[in-house]
Design an enzyme around this catalytic site. Structure first.
Site, PDB file in Angstrom:
ATOM      1  N   SER A 108      -1.375   4.770  -4.145  1.00 13.73           N
ATOM      2  CA  SER A 108      -2.334   4.534  -3.070  1.00 13.73           C
ATOM      3  C   SER A 108      -2.577   5.803  -2.254  1.00 13.73           C
ATOM      4  O   SER A 108      -1.701   6.653  -2.110  1.00 13.73           O
ATOM      5  CB  SER A 108      -1.826   3.418  -2.145  1.00 13.73           C
ATOM      6  OG  SER A 108      -0.602   3.780  -1.552  1.00 13.73           O
ATOM      7  N   GLN A 110      -2.625   7.523   1.080  1.00  9.65           N
ATOM      8  CA  GLN A 110      -1.747   7.150   2.180  1.00  9.65           C
ATOM      9  C   GLN A 110      -1.480   8.342   3.087  1.00  9.65           C
ATOM     10  O   GLN A 110      -1.814   9.483   2.766  1.00  9.65           O
ATOM     11  CB  GLN A 110      -0.420   6.614   1.630  1.00  9.65           C
ATOM     12  CG  GLN A 110       0.277   7.567   0.677  1.00  9.65           C
ATOM     13  CD  GLN A 110       1.460   6.915  -0.032  1.00  9.65           C
ATOM     14  OE1 GLN A 110       2.600   7.282   0.214  1.00  9.65           O
ATOM     15  NE2 GLN A 110       1.191   5.971  -0.922  1.00  9.65           N
ATOM     16  N   HIS A 112       1.691   9.370   6.325  1.00  5.70           N
ATOM     17  CA  HIS A 112       2.931   8.934   6.954  1.00  5.70           C
ATOM     18  C   HIS A 112       2.937   9.358   8.414  1.00  5.70           C
ATOM     19  O   HIS A 112       2.539  10.488   8.733  1.00  5.70           O
ATOM     20  CB  HIS A 112       4.142   9.522   6.228  1.00  5.70           C
ATOM     21  CG  HIS A 112       4.141   9.222   4.757  1.00  5.70           C
ATOM     22  ND1 HIS A 112       4.216   7.941   4.261  1.00  5.70           N
ATOM     23  CD2 HIS A 112       4.020  10.024   3.673  1.00  5.70           C
ATOM     24  CE1 HIS A 112       4.171   7.977   2.934  1.00  5.70           C
ATOM     25  NE2 HIS A 112       4.044   9.226   2.562  1.00  5.70           N
ATOM     26  N   LYS A 135       8.264  10.509   7.691  1.00  6.18           N
ATOM     27  CA  LYS A 135       8.477  10.577   6.242  1.00  6.18           C
ATOM     28  C   LYS A 135       7.756  11.784   5.632  1.00  6.18           C
ATOM     29  O   LYS A 135       6.892  11.621   4.763  1.00  6.18           O
ATOM     30  CB  LYS A 135       8.000   9.281   5.581  1.00  6.18           C
ATOM     31  CG  LYS A 135       8.485   9.091   4.144  1.00  6.18           C
ATOM     32  CD  LYS A 135       7.805   7.901   3.505  1.00  6.18           C
ATOM     33  CE  LYS A 135       8.257   7.711   2.074  1.00  6.18           C
ATOM     34  NZ  LYS A 135       7.455   6.725   1.349  1.00  6.18           N
ATOM     35  N   GLU A 137       7.233  14.711   3.039  1.00  3.07           N
ATOM     36  CA  GLU A 137       7.592  14.719   1.614  1.00  3.07           C
ATOM     37  C   GLU A 137       7.227  16.055   0.985  1.00  3.07           C
ATOM     38  O   GLU A 137       6.296  16.721   1.428  1.00  3.07           O
ATOM     39  CB  GLU A 137       6.799  13.634   0.856  1.00  3.07           C
ATOM     40  CG  GLU A 137       6.971  12.234   1.383  1.00  3.07           C
ATOM     41  CD  GLU A 137       6.006  11.252   0.737  1.00  3.07           C
ATOM     42  OE1 GLU A 137       6.437  10.142   0.453  1.00  3.07           O
ATOM     43  OE2 GLU A 137       4.821  11.578   0.557  1.00  3.07           O
ATOM     44  N   HIS A 215      -3.003  11.733   1.447  1.00  5.96           N
ATOM     45  CA  HIS A 215      -2.659  12.228   0.116  1.00  5.96           C
ATOM     46  C   HIS A 215      -2.525  11.071  -0.871  1.00  5.96           C
ATOM     47  O   HIS A 215      -2.385   9.906  -0.473  1.00  5.96           O
ATOM     48  CB  HIS A 215      -1.342  13.022   0.143  1.00  5.96           C
ATOM     49  CG  HIS A 215      -0.150  12.203   0.562  1.00  5.96           C
ATOM     50  ND1 HIS A 215       0.176  12.001   1.878  1.00  5.96           N
ATOM     51  CD2 HIS A 215       0.784  11.526  -0.156  1.00  5.96           C
ATOM     52  CE1 HIS A 215       1.260  11.239   1.957  1.00  5.96           C
ATOM     53  NE2 HIS A 215       1.650  10.930   0.737  1.00  5.96           N
ATOM     54  N   ARG A 234      -1.553   2.980   4.515  1.00  5.14           N
ATOM     55  CA  ARG A 234      -2.375   3.091   3.310  1.00  5.14           C
ATOM     56  C   ARG A 234      -3.865   3.083   3.633  1.00  5.14           C
ATOM     57  O   ARG A 234      -4.288   2.472   4.608  1.00  5.14           O
ATOM     58  CB  ARG A 234      -2.044   1.958   2.334  1.00  5.14           C
ATOM     59  CG  ARG A 234      -0.642   2.091   1.752  1.00  5.14           C
ATOM     60  CD  ARG A 234      -0.280   0.959   0.805  1.00  5.14           C
ATOM     61  NE  ARG A 234       1.075   1.153   0.292  1.00  5.14           N
ATOM     62  CZ  ARG A 234       2.170   0.800   0.949  1.00  5.14           C
ATOM     63  NH1 ARG A 234       2.063   0.207   2.129  1.00  5.14           N
ATOM     64  NH2 ARG A 234       3.359   1.020   0.433  1.00  5.14           N
ATOM     65  N   LYS A 240      -2.285  -3.527  -1.403  1.00  2.00           N
ATOM     66  CA  LYS A 240      -1.403  -3.770  -0.255  1.00  2.00           C
ATOM     67  C   LYS A 240      -2.175  -3.663   1.066  1.00  2.00           C
ATOM     68  O   LYS A 240      -3.332  -3.263   1.113  1.00  2.00           O
ATOM     69  CB  LYS A 240      -0.233  -2.768  -0.271  1.00  2.00           C
ATOM     70  CG  LYS A 240       0.733  -2.971  -1.429  1.00  2.00           C
ATOM     71  CD  LYS A 240       1.866  -1.967  -1.371  1.00  2.00           C
ATOM     72  CE  LYS A 240       2.845  -2.167  -2.526  1.00  2.00           C
ATOM     73  NZ  LYS A 240       3.902  -1.146  -2.537  1.00  2.00           N
TER      74      LYS A 240
END
Length: 362
Positions: A108, A110, A112, A135, A137, A215, A234, A240
């Protein structure tokens, strides 16, 4: 008997539907070579390998002399293993989750939240935002890897919109649009390819995804490290929950070219085999360790942080004063190394080794 502070792990596999199937998946190949008893199902997706102490995928300790069964339990009973600075900064918890991802269909789109927004969202909507942590990454390609990351320069977006009026879509990511539409029919997220940068990584290249950066991973295999959190807002390519209001308020809309999204590694001056990816967050850093075939004895140096070591290529016998016995390392092996412990690798492979190591360099 001396306390065991270096030991092998058996790590959780997540079979999300977007993962590559069977032995097409790097995750499945790593698991199969590290444990010959594992049966890989050819029609099952093997999406993620989780190396860490996350409650939804706590690694199993593969040393029957250690009374605790999982890494999370062992760290809780032995918090000094984290290193003094890490233990104090992160309340006695391992601050990162290390992963391998094998992406067949797009994840998806998304973003954070930062720490402040994460705490607010968790308090208001705990069913959607399960913790109060940020979060960030980082993804490092193992095979050619494709993702979307950050908003394109405005002139690129304008150019796409102008081209869309014509009939020729060859220069307009037409193939990618059709591919995403076949994976997510009718999903409005398919059109984000005209607003977000398409980033292609070659093996060893990385991208860092900070707070509020839109991203999506599209295809390929990578190692990934992140702060320990499950908070995801998302935007599309997903069945979702999509939190439109939060997403529009939080996103970083700063346009930048795709080349700016590739995160550089720096070669260590102390050890030319080590390339360090050190993002602008305290929670984690990653080392890529390329040991040439000419070296037959290599020292994995001590750092003042617990770390997790993954073998991607090559074989060796590992010895450490903090391990009760020799450890056989092969492709897919995962080791937990307590802070300030080192390992001597006696290389057995003619082609050298490729390792990745996640740690926290405060």
């Amino acid at each position: 008997m001396a306390e065991i502070r270096v030991f092998p792990l058996s790590c959780a596999v997540q079979n999300y539907s977007w993962g590559k199937l069977g032995l097409e998946s790097e995750v499945a190949k790593l698991v199969a070579t590290s444990d010959p008893l594992v049966q890989i199902q050819p029609d099952q997706p093997y999406a993620e390998l989780w190396m860490g102490a996350h409650p939804r995928g706590d690694a199993i300790i593969r040393d029957n002399r250690i009374p605790q069964k999982t890494l999370g339990q062992w760290i809780a009973d032995n918090p000094a293993c984290l290193g003094a600075k890490v233990k104090d900064a992160f309340q006695g918890r391992l601050p990162f989750l290390f992963k391998v991802l094998s992406v067949n269909t797009a994840l998806s789109i998304q973003a954070h939240p930062n720490k402040e927004l994460a705490a607010k969202l968790h308090a208001q909507f705990p069913e959607h935002y399960p913790d109060d942590n940020h979060k960030p990454e980082m993804a490092i390609a193992l095979t050619p890897f494709e993702g979307l990351c950050g908003f394109r320069p405005v002139e690129e977006i304008v150019s796409f919109l102008q081209t869309a009026e014509g009939k020729d879509t060859s220069g307009s990511n037409g193939d990618l649009l059709l591919r995403l539409h076949s994976q997510y029919p009718g999903d409005i997220g398919c059109f984000t390819i005209y607003f977000l940068n398409l980033v292609r990584l070659e093996p060893g290249e990385a991208m860092f995804l900070g707070a509020n950066e839109p991203h999506a991973y599209l295809q390929g295999d990578c190692v990934e490290c992140m702060a320990c959190s499950d908070n995801t807002v998302r935007a599309g390519l997903t069945p979702k929950f999509i939190d439109v209001l939060t997403l529009c308020e939080m996103l970083n809309y700063t346009p930048a070219p795709s080349s700016s999204k590739i995160f550089p590694a720096t070669q260590s001056q102390l050890d030319p085999s080590v390339y360090l990816y050190d993002p602008p967050v305290p929670d984690f850093a990653i080392m890529r360790i390329e040991i040439p075939a000419s070296i037959k004895l290599y020292l994995v140096s001590a750092v003042d942080s617990a770390s997790i070591l993954l073998v991607i290529q090559g074989t060796a016998v590992g010895t450490s004063t903090a391990a009760a016995s020799e450890m056989t390392l092969r492709r897919g092996s995962v080791l937990f190394i307590s802070a300030n412990e080192s390992i001597s690798l006696h290389l057995a492979s003619p082609d050298g080794m490729l390792l990745f190591r996640a740690c926290c360099l405060l």
